[in-house]
Design a protein around this motif. Structure first.
Motif, PDB file in Angstrom:
ATOM      1  N   CYS A  17      -4.359  -3.459   5.223  1.00 15.04           N
ATOM      2  CA  CYS A  17      -5.738  -3.051   4.975  1.00 15.04           C
ATOM      3  C   CYS A  17      -6.455  -4.051   4.071  1.00 15.04           C
ATOM      4  N   GLU A  62      -9.084  -3.354   2.410  1.00 10.61           N
ATOM      5  CA  GLU A  62      -9.639  -2.610   1.285  1.00 10.61           C
ATOM      6  C   GLU A  62      -8.598  -2.278   0.219  1.00 10.61           C
ATOM      7  N   CYS A  79      -6.335   2.555   8.446  1.00  6.46           N
ATOM      8  CA  CYS A  79      -5.558   2.685   7.217  1.00  6.46           C
ATOM      9  C   CYS A  79      -5.451   4.166   6.892  1.00  6.46           C
ATOM     10  N   CYS A 120      -6.740   4.824   2.849  1.00  8.65           N
ATOM     11  CA  CYS A 120      -8.139   4.883   2.418  1.00  8.65           C
ATOM     12  C   CYS A 120      -9.123   5.160   3.553  1.00  8.65           C
ATOM     13  N   TYR A 142     -10.034   3.069   6.010  1.00 14.01           N
ATOM     14  CA  TYR A 142     -10.672   1.868   6.537  1.00 14.01           C
ATOM     15  C   TYR A 142     -10.255   1.653   7.988  1.00 14.01           C
ATOM     16  N   THR A 172     -10.743  -1.057  11.510  1.00 11.96           N
ATOM     17  CA  THR A 172     -11.182  -2.358  12.011  1.00 11.96           C
ATOM     18  C   THR A 172     -10.743  -2.488  13.465  1.00 11.96           C
TER      19      THR A 172
END
Length: 106
Positions: free
Chosen positions: A4, A6, A20, A23, A25, A27
């Protein structure tokens, strides 16, 4: 394996998106980069192999006298068992009688 951007946790592939689970996140996937990744999903579970009776312990040997049988060869390895600012302890295993002993730096 993808991490991740982040929080640094391992990302998980869900459809065409990397997610992820720590958290949240997300993509998009990169097919070329993903093709180069190595996975363990296709590996078969071969089970545990018992090598306790094997002659070769997979450790290097050295010339040292066994205090038990006076053999002159032993396997050796080093392990940190005290605080990090002290040296590692050398452990020996006799190649003949398998007696174990250690040698500390003083």
């Amino acid at each position: 394996m993808k991490f991740c951007d982040e929080c640094g946790s391992i990302m998980h592939k869900e459809d065409d998106t990397w997610v992820c689970r720590s958290c949240g996140y997300e993509t998009g996937g990169d097919a070329e980069a993903e093709e180069a990744m190595v996975t363990t999903q296709a590996q078969e579970d071969g089970g545990i192999v018992d090598v306790s009776d094997a002659e070769d312990k997979g450790l290097p040997t050295t010339s040292v006298v066994c205090p038990n049988c006076e053999n002159d060869r032993a396997y050796w390895y080093m392990q940190q068992i005290r605080s990090a600012d002290e040296s590692e302890t050398r452990f020996f295993i006799c190649t003949e009688c398998e007696h174990r002993w250690r040698e500390d730096d003083h």
